[in-house]
Design a protein around this motif. Structure first.
Motif, PDB file in Angstrom:
ATOM      1  N   PHE A  71       0.833  -1.204   0.000  1.00  0.00           N
ATOM      2  CA  PHE A  71       0.000   0.000   0.000  1.00  0.00           C
ATOM      3  C   PHE A  71       0.872   1.260   0.000  1.00  0.00           C
ATOM      4  O   PHE A  71       0.592   2.223  -0.722  1.00  0.00           O
ATOM      5  CB  PHE A  71      -0.930  -0.023   1.222  1.00  0.00           C
ATOM      6  N   GLU A  72       1.938   1.252   0.779  1.00  0.00           N
ATOM      7  CA  GLU A  72       2.846   2.400   0.833  1.00  0.00           C
ATOM      8  C   GLU A  72       3.513   2.645  -0.520  1.00  0.00           C
ATOM      9  O   GLU A  72       3.689   3.788  -0.932  1.00  0.00           O
ATOM     10  CB  GLU A  72       3.914   2.192   1.913  1.00  0.00           C
ATOM     11  N   LEU A  73       3.869   1.569  -1.217  1.00  0.00           N
ATOM     12  CA  LEU A  73       4.476   1.715  -2.536  1.00  0.00           C
ATOM     13  C   LEU A  73       3.523   2.398  -3.499  1.00  0.00           C
ATOM     14  O   LEU A  73       3.925   3.297  -4.255  1.00  0.00           O
ATOM     15  CB  LEU A  73       4.893   0.344  -3.077  1.00  0.00           C
ATOM     16  N   ARG A  74       2.254   2.027  -3.471  1.00  0.00           N
ATOM     17  CA  ARG A  74       1.266   2.692  -4.331  1.00  0.00           C
ATOM     18  C   ARG A  74       1.150   4.173  -3.982  1.00  0.00           C
ATOM     19  O   ARG A  74       1.022   5.025  -4.860  1.00  0.00           O
ATOM     20  CB  ARG A  74      -0.089   1.997  -4.223  1.00  0.00           C
ATOM     21  N   LYS A  75       1.194   4.486  -2.695  1.00  0.00           N
ATOM     22  CA  LYS A  75       1.126   5.895  -2.278  1.00  0.00           C
ATOM     23  C   LYS A  75       2.358   6.654  -2.755  1.00  0.00           C
ATOM     24  O   LYS A  75       2.243   7.813  -3.179  1.00  0.00           O
ATOM     25  CB  LYS A  75       0.989   5.987  -0.762  1.00  0.00           C
ATOM     26  N   ILE A  76       3.519   6.045  -2.707  1.00  0.00           N
ATOM     27  CA  ILE A  76       4.750   6.692  -3.173  1.00  0.00           C
ATOM     28  C   ILE A  76       4.659   6.957  -4.670  1.00  0.00           C
ATOM     29  O   ILE A  76       4.979   8.071  -5.130  1.00  0.00           O
ATOM     30  CB  ILE A  76       5.980   5.825  -2.846  1.00  0.00           C
ATOM     31  N   LEU A  77       4.220   5.971  -5.439  1.00  0.00           N
ATOM     32  CA  LEU A  77       4.081   6.167  -6.885  1.00  0.00           C
ATOM     33  C   LEU A  77       3.059   7.252  -7.196  1.00  0.00           C
ATOM     34  O   LEU A  77       3.270   8.076  -8.096  1.00  0.00           O
ATOM     35  CB  LEU A  77       3.698   4.843  -7.558  1.00  0.00           C
ATOM     36  N   SER A  78       1.964   7.302  -6.439  1.00  0.00           N
ATOM     37  CA  SER A  78       0.964   8.361  -6.631  1.00  0.00           C
ATOM     38  C   SER A  78       1.550   9.728  -6.306  1.00  0.00           C
ATOM     39  O   SER A  78       1.282  10.707  -7.013  1.00  0.00           O
ATOM     40  CB  SER A  78      -0.250   8.106  -5.743  1.00  0.00           C
TER      41      SER A  78
END
Length: 94
Positions: free
Chosen positions: A79-86
């Protein structure tokens, strides 16, 4: 993950997890080898979209292994990786 039981479900879902997580990394590398700003955004969007799939496989593994804290930690990291990419995409659009 060596901490999971050696069940068929765990093995198959683990294989899918490895395949799907590799796609995220490959698309991120492609984004960094951009041909221009639009290409960078396009490839980063693909990486963000692909980052959802490992989360799915991790949730399946969590259901089969409810006491495994390592799986829960990996779900949070996914989930954190998706937030970083966003976040990267939002900064590029500005």
């Amino acid at each position: 993950m060596k901490s999971l039981n050696a069940s068929i479900g765990n093995l198959e879902d683990g294989k899918q997890l490895i395949r799907s997580s590799g796609s995220v990394g490959a698309n991120y590398i492609e984004a960094n080898e951009k041909l221009g700003e639009k290409d960078f955004q396009f490839r980063l969007r693909i990486a963000r979209k692909e980052a959802k799939e490992p989360g799915y496989w991790l949730r399946l593994l969590k259901e089969m292994n409810p006491k495994n804290e390592q799986v829960e930690d990996l779900i949070k990291e996914s989930f954190e990786l998706r937030k970083i990419l966003s976040s990267i995409l939002n900064k590029v659009k500005c």
